[in-house]
Write an enzyme that holds these catalytic residues in place. Structure first.
Site, PDB file in Angstrom:
ATOM      1  N   LYS A   6       0.571  -1.063   0.672  1.00 53.72           N
ATOM      2  CA  LYS A   6       0.109   0.305  -0.411  1.00 53.72           C
ATOM      3  C   LYS A   6       0.712   1.249   0.108  1.00 53.72           C
ATOM      4  O   LYS A   6       1.832   1.323   0.971  1.00 53.72           O
ATOM      5  CB  LYS A   6      -0.820  -0.022   0.877  1.00 53.72           C
ATOM      6  CG  LYS A   6      -2.503   1.503   1.249  1.00 53.72           C
ATOM      7  CD  LYS A   6      -2.297   1.255   2.912  1.00 53.72           C
ATOM      8  CE  LYS A   6      -1.612   2.342   3.542  1.00 53.72           C
ATOM      9  NZ  LYS A   6      -1.384   3.796   2.905  1.00 53.72           N
TER      10      LYS A   6
ATOM     11  N   GLU B  31      11.398   1.100   9.063  1.00 54.27           N
ATOM     12  CA  GLU B  31      12.217   1.356   8.969  1.00 54.27           C
ATOM     13  C   GLU B  31      11.386   3.034   9.735  1.00 54.27           C
ATOM     14  O   GLU B  31      10.456   3.495   8.141  1.00 54.27           O
ATOM     15  CB  GLU B  31      12.462   1.801   7.585  1.00 54.27           C
ATOM     16  CG  GLU B  31      13.036   0.638   6.540  1.00 54.27           C
ATOM     17  CD  GLU B  31      13.999   0.408   6.924  1.00 54.27           C
ATOM     18  OE1 GLU B  31      14.652   0.903   7.917  1.00 54.27           O
ATOM     19  OE2 GLU B  31      14.752  -0.538   6.710  1.00 54.27           O
TER      20      GLU B  31
ATOM     21  N   CYS C 104      13.855  10.729   5.693  1.00 54.52           N
ATOM     22  CA  CYS C 104      14.052   9.702   7.235  1.00 54.52           C
ATOM     23  C   CYS C 104      15.392  10.350   7.435  1.00 54.52           C
ATOM     24  O   CYS C 104      15.684  10.926   8.837  1.00 54.52           O
ATOM     25  CB  CYS C 104      13.551   8.999   7.324  1.00 54.52           C
ATOM     26  SG  CYS C 104      14.487   7.730   5.817  1.00 54.52           S
TER      27      CYS C 104
ATOM     28  N   GLU D 200      11.640  15.417  14.446  1.00 58.25           N
ATOM     29  CA  GLU D 200      11.722  15.286  13.401  1.00 58.25           C
ATOM     30  C   GLU D 200      10.802  15.939  12.558  1.00 58.25           C
ATOM     31  O   GLU D 200       9.299  16.055  12.750  1.00 58.25           O
ATOM     32  CB  GLU D 200      11.420  13.779  12.474  1.00 58.25           C
ATOM     33  CG  GLU D 200      11.548  13.464  11.346  1.00 58.25           C
ATOM     34  CD  GLU D 200      10.896  12.139  10.977  1.00 58.25           C
ATOM     35  OE1 GLU D 200      10.082  11.516  11.586  1.00 58.25           O
ATOM     36  OE2 GLU D 200      11.976  11.534  10.153  1.00 58.25           O
TER      37      GLU D 200
HETATM   38  P1  NAD Z   1       2.838   7.788   7.620  1.00 55.16           P
HETATM   39  O1  NAD Z   1       3.389   6.837   9.133  1.00 55.16           O
HETATM   40  O2  NAD Z   1       2.119   8.831   8.785  1.00 55.16           O
HETATM   41  O3  NAD Z   1       2.363   6.916   7.269  1.00 55.16           O
HETATM   42  C1  NAD Z   1       3.389   5.987   6.214  1.00 55.16           C
HETATM   43  C2  NAD Z   1       2.635   4.565   5.852  1.00 55.16           C
HETATM   44  O4  NAD Z   1       1.706   4.069   7.304  1.00 55.16           O
HETATM   45  C3  NAD Z   1       1.366   5.184   4.975  1.00 55.16           C
HETATM   46  O5  NAD Z   1       1.207   4.993   3.621  1.00 55.16           O
HETATM   47  C4  NAD Z   1       0.379   5.527   5.957  1.00 55.16           C
HETATM   48  O6  NAD Z   1      -1.060   5.304   5.119  1.00 55.16           O
HETATM   49  C5  NAD Z   1       0.071   4.702   6.119  1.00 55.16           C
HETATM   50  N1  NAD Z   1      -0.461   4.347   7.835  1.00 55.16           N
HETATM   51  C6  NAD Z   1      -0.785   5.285   8.494  1.00 55.16           C
HETATM   52  N2  NAD Z   1      -1.718   4.841   9.872  1.00 55.16           N
HETATM   53  C7  NAD Z   1      -1.463   3.643   9.762  1.00 55.16           C
HETATM   54  C8  NAD Z   1      -1.811   2.760  10.270  1.00 55.16           C
HETATM   55  N3  NAD Z   1      -2.905   3.086  12.133  1.00 55.16           N
HETATM   56  N4  NAD Z   1      -1.913   1.556  10.652  1.00 55.16           N
HETATM   57  C9  NAD Z   1      -1.144   0.696   9.335  1.00 55.16           C
HETATM   58  N5  NAD Z   1      -0.446   1.837   8.168  1.00 55.16           N
HETATM   59  C10 NAD Z   1      -0.909   3.058   8.527  1.00 55.16           C
HETATM   60  O7  NAD Z   1       4.478   8.365   7.938  1.00 55.16           O
HETATM   61  P2  NAD Z   1       4.493   9.518   6.569  1.00 55.16           P
HETATM   62  O8  NAD Z   1       3.774  10.783   6.890  1.00 55.16           O
HETATM   63  O9  NAD Z   1       3.664   8.941   5.111  1.00 55.16           O
HETATM   64  O10 NAD Z   1       5.887   9.116   6.431  1.00 55.16           O
HETATM   65  C11 NAD Z   1       6.608  10.331   6.973  1.00 55.16           C
HETATM   66  C12 NAD Z   1       7.687   9.165   7.455  1.00 55.16           C
HETATM   67  O11 NAD Z   1       8.077   7.661   7.300  1.00 55.16           O
HETATM   68  C13 NAD Z   1       8.770   9.928   8.291  1.00 55.16           C
HETATM   69  O12 NAD Z   1       8.604   9.867  10.058  1.00 55.16           O
HETATM   70  C14 NAD Z   1       9.962   9.728   7.764  1.00 55.16           C
HETATM   71  O13 NAD Z   1      11.050   9.800   8.609  1.00 55.16           O
HETATM   72  C15 NAD Z   1       9.701   8.245   8.226  1.00 55.16           C
HETATM   73  N6  NAD Z   1      10.149   7.020   6.778  1.00 55.16           N
HETATM   74  C16 NAD Z   1      11.399   6.866   6.507  1.00 55.16           C
HETATM   75  C17 NAD Z   1      12.302   5.806   6.441  1.00 55.16           C
HETATM   76  C18 NAD Z   1      12.861   4.898   6.480  1.00 55.16           C
HETATM   77  O14 NAD Z   1      13.391   4.270   6.002  1.00 55.16           O
HETATM   78  N7  NAD Z   1      13.107   4.760   8.055  1.00 55.16           N
HETATM   79  C19 NAD Z   1      12.511   6.488   5.224  1.00 55.16           C
HETATM   80  C20 NAD Z   1      10.777   7.424   4.062  1.00 55.16           C
HETATM   81  C21 NAD Z   1      10.096   7.776   5.321  1.00 55.16           C
END
Ligand code: NAD
Length: 790
Positions: free
Chosen positions: A192, A266, A300, A397
């Site tokens: 997803k 991640e 990230c 962050e």
């Molecule tokens: P997010 O956690 O809000 O969402 C990530 C994904 O999870 C989306 O697809 C979202 O629809 C889904 N999601 C949201 N709530 C959920 C739930 N309760 N259960 C299952 N899925 C759910 O993050 P974001 O705002 O989309 O992305 C930014 C974050 O991602 C930042 O914190 C960034 O650091 C992190 N990130 C980490 C890496 C890494 O490799 N460590 C890489 C890229 C981004």
């Protein structure tokens, strides 16, 4: 006509980055049927859609199917149906499919890049030169792993159906990081994308159709948190791979507790960008531009905390400001743009709010004098100085173009400041003295360290975090393990301990009072509560008593383990010798231990002798492997070497089993020690005397105080305390299912790495209950990138 006039009079064709093709693709697609399930395009069962819009203008791009739980069910069913054939296909067959995906993506590289930029807002230079080529490289690289599976991962098999959830900041790249290793391992996937950026995943699904990916092997579902949660909670899924915020990562850790699902997370970061006074400042400034303003800081591993040595701080800040003034903010489709819009208005508001709060807490926030485009979610690059370590801009962050600056006096202070965060994803170290850089890198609590560089990635090099930046790695060998499982030799199902019957009658020959204490910080100490636990012989008589450890005792043991620096810092050769010595000393007392086993467990004399002998052999094995389970050197397609170092996890809590109580205990504690971890062990509740008898053996064997701590008592209670303790980095549990599930759920405070048997023990006498599977749990892989050449 002079040159300038000529220049203006020239006619230009459309740039390859023009949006015509992407617009045609958008116009030609029916996004109300955007769910790719079992090789077919489906509308969402509930008929719902969500909007995806263009960050540079706010205009609607498409109304995309929003999957509900029934749609997720259908996708999981399709993946499960495709699994047997796909996992049984040869590595060569899978390699051909992965290679075909990579090649097909190459043919549509420009469309991918333009579409990504339109949907996400990232500058085209980045999507064109970084996101898309790296995504392609990932598929082509993993074609090789598919074929090398038997050679490089003997005894490992794909985990099954995998649920994958990704964020919006690198939509296609994160998809590639997830799907490529899963397919190579023989898994099928339900992925997803994030709701802000669904488009390139849809184009990718089209590529799968063209590249001959068998139906159901890749299923792409669109939607938001509800669709994500339906994937996380689906019983038909064997592994969840998540990239996103630490907040949602914790929700997922809790939701999957006790399910037996394999999990990799991640998550976020607050990475340090450390500039020493002997650094090449101009290079450091360029690095910083990449480190924090790449993708508008929505990265990230963004180097969002600049730590600069005092003597050069003013000079560096002046250079940074000059450079910031030259950054071009504007249309992301313009090749000259450095900074595009943030992904969404909510994100823009969040960034503004954090800057305002940072300023309220004393930071001085500076921005270059530039005009922002009149529409779209743009934000100027921002430099915060005078940031105290506790300031929100130093701790949270921001996920935006904001750099928080702090100064340090010496190396120790730099390391302390760098590690002063709950995250641990990445760090950059800038110094012309490579000795200094390589001295600092191992001391940083971060999964990736770039020396004189930043944001370098490659499919062959693992990427992932320490601490609350999550666990698991993506890329390279480490990344493949996340989609594989070894067949372990299963032992008995563990029932919860019953503590109703208390033996009172002394066993024959037990004349003197024998109350074993706890073993904490190299000393035998009384339990804090001053209670004891009676231990029964196999015949139900009193064999002795042990201390009833409590929360306070575990806390003391964790402090002692944390304080023990000499063990993790010892050379592997040194640790190896200590473990050999331990084995030798245990061997010298083997008859005594065998008698104890017989007395407590009722094992016959031969079985007891065998268990002691195997325990000695296992100590020997890990003593020998202590200096052999080493890291690797990668040679990515860049002028750099990447050192994949094996580092200890840190303080590891171990809850040991009842079956084969001596061998089980040693089989868990020895690999943790071999890799330089310090241990807080809770021995079998039923047979703790085998562990307490080890105190003297440990004391004679030159094991430093605090390297092994043993707290006897009630398994369920002590496991819970270990799980909730935020200074425990790893927890290995061989306990009943309920204790394991609770501990997994309670581990979210610091997202410690939990490895649980889920209510099942192992047959510790089996050869498969030893070796690399255990050593891998005992380490974190840190990838240190060292560029070379002038
Ligand atoms: P997010 O956690 O809000 O969402 C990530 C994904 O999870 C989306 O697809 C979202 O629809 C889904 N999601 C949201 N709530 C959920 C739930 N309760 N259960 C299952 N899925 C759910 O993050 P974001 O705002 O989309 O992305 C930014 C974050 O991602 C930042 O914190 C960034 O650091 C992190 N990130 C980490 C890496 C890494 O490799 N460590 C890489 C890229 C981004």
């Amino acid at each position: 006509m002079n040159i300038l006039e000529r220049y203006h009079a020239m006619e230009y064709g459309p740039a390859p980055e023009a949006r015509n093709e992407a617009d045609a693709w958008l116009a030609g697609r029916d996004f109300s049927k955007a769910l790719f399930i079992g090789g077919a395009w489906k509308a969402a069962g509930g008929g719902k859609t969500f909007d995806t819009s263009e960050p540079s203008s706010g205009k609607l791009l498409a109304k995309v199917s929003d999957a509900n739980a029934a749609d997720i069910d259908a996708a999981v069913a399709a993946a499960a149906k495709a699994l047997p054939k796909w996992s049984a296909s040869s590595g060569y067959q899978r390699a051909k499919v992965l290679y075909a995906i990579g090649r097909a993506m190459q043919r549509h590289q420009r469309l991918f890049a333009v579409l990504e930029t339109i949907d996400n807002g990232k500058p085209i230079r980045e999507s064109r030169d970084i996101d898309v080529p790296l995504a392609i490289r990932h598929f082509i690289h993993h074609a090789g792993w598919a074929q090398a599976l038997d050679r490089d991962f003997p005894g490992q098999k794909g985990v099954g159906v995998v649920g994958q959830i990704i964020p919006w900041n690198f939509p296609l790249l994160m998809l590639a990081w997830k799907i490529a290793p899963a397919l190579a391992a023989g898994c099928t996937v339900v992925l997803k994308p994030a709701e802000f950026t669904p488009l390139t995943a849809i184009l990718f699904a089209e590529i799968c159709e063209r590249a001959g990916v068998p139906k159901g092997v890749v299923n792409i579902m669109q939607g938001g948190p509800d669709a994500g949660a339906a994937i996380v909670n689906h019983p038909g899924i064997q592994k969840i791979a998540f990239t996103g915020s630490s907040e949602v990562g914790k929700i997922i850790r809790k939701a999957t507790a006790g399910s037996g699902k394999k999990l990799s997370l991640e998550l976020g970061g607050k990475s340090a960008f450390i500039v020493f006074e002997d650094a090449d400042l101009d290079s450091a400034v360029e690095g910083l531009v990449d480190g924090i303003w790449f993708n508008q800081g929505q990265v990230c591993c963004a180097g969002s905390r600049l730590l600069v040595q005092e003597g050069i701080a003013d000079a560096l800040i002046a250079k940074v400001k000059t450079r910031m003034s030259r950054l071009r903010v504007g249309s992301p489709l313009d090749k000259n743009t450095d900074i595009g819009p943030l992904v969404d208005l909510t994100q823009l508001d969040r960034v503004k709010g954090l800057i305002a709060e940072g300023a309220r807490q004393g930071a001085v926030c500076w921005q270059p004098d530039a005009t922002l485009p009149s529409s779209g979610y743009y934000h100027l690059p921002t430099l915060a100085t005078g940031v105290s370590p506790a300031n929100i801009l130093a701790q949270e962050e921001v996920f935006g173009p904001v750099l928080a600056t702090m100064t340090f006096r010496n190396t120790e202070e730099a390391i302390e400041l760098a590690n002063n965060t709950r995250y641990g994803l990445a760090a950059s170290v800038w110094s012309e003295n490579v000795n200094l850089a390589l001295h600092v890198a191992p001391q940083l609590k971060a999964g990736v360290v770039w020396v004189n560089g930043t944001n370098m990635f490659d499919a062959a090099c693992g990427f992932g975090g320490y601490r609350e930046s999550g666990f698991g790695r993506e890329g390279g060998r480490e990344g493949m393990f996340e989609y594989l499982a070894a067949k372990l030799p299963l032992g008995p199902i563990i029932k919860p301990a019953t503590s109703s019957v208390q033996p009172v009658e002394q066993a024959d020959g037990v004349a003197i009072d024998r109350t074993a204490k706890l073993f904490i910080g190299g000393k035998q100490v009384r339990p804090d509560g001053n209670y004891s636990l009676a231990v029964a012989t196999a015949k139900g008589k009193l064999a002795g008593e042990v201390g009833l450890g409590s929360r306070k005792d575990i806390r003391d043991a964790v402090s002692a383990a944390r304080a023990c620096k000499s063990w993790p810092e010892a050379t592997a050769y040194n640790r190896s010798q200590v473990l050999y010595y331990l084995a030798e000393n245990l061997s010298g007392r083997s008859e005594e231990f065998a008698a104890r086993l017989t007395e407590l467990t009722g094992a016959n004399a031969k079985a007891a002798r065998d268990e002691v002998e195997l325990s000695v052999e296992r100590l020997f094995l890990y003593a020998g492997l202590a200096d052999k389970f080493e890291g690797r050197v990668h040679q990515p397609p860049a002028r750099a070497v990447t050192l994949a170092l094996h580092e200890p996890v840190g303080v590891v809590g171990i809850v040991a089993p009842d079956n084969q109580p001596l061998l089980g205990f040693i089989s868990l504690v020895a690999p943790a020690l071999a890799m330089g971890n310090t241990v807080v062990a809770v021995p079998s509740e039923r047979y703790p005397l085998l562990a307490t008898d080890l105190y003297q053996v440990i004391e004679y064997s030159d094991v430093p105080a605090g390297a092994v701590n043993i707290v006897t008592g009630r398994t369920a209670e002590l496991a819970g305390v270990l799980a909730k303790h935020d200074d425990v980095d790893g927890l290995w549990l061989v306990a009943d299912a309920d204790t394991c599930a609770k501990a997994e759920a309670e581990s979210i405070g610091n997202l410690k790495r939990v490895w649980s048997g889920n209510g099942r023990s192992l047959d510790w006498a089996s050869e498969e209950a030893a070796g690399d599977v255990f050593l891998r749990r005992a380490i974190e892989v840190k990838n240190v990138w060292v560029p070379y050449g002038d």
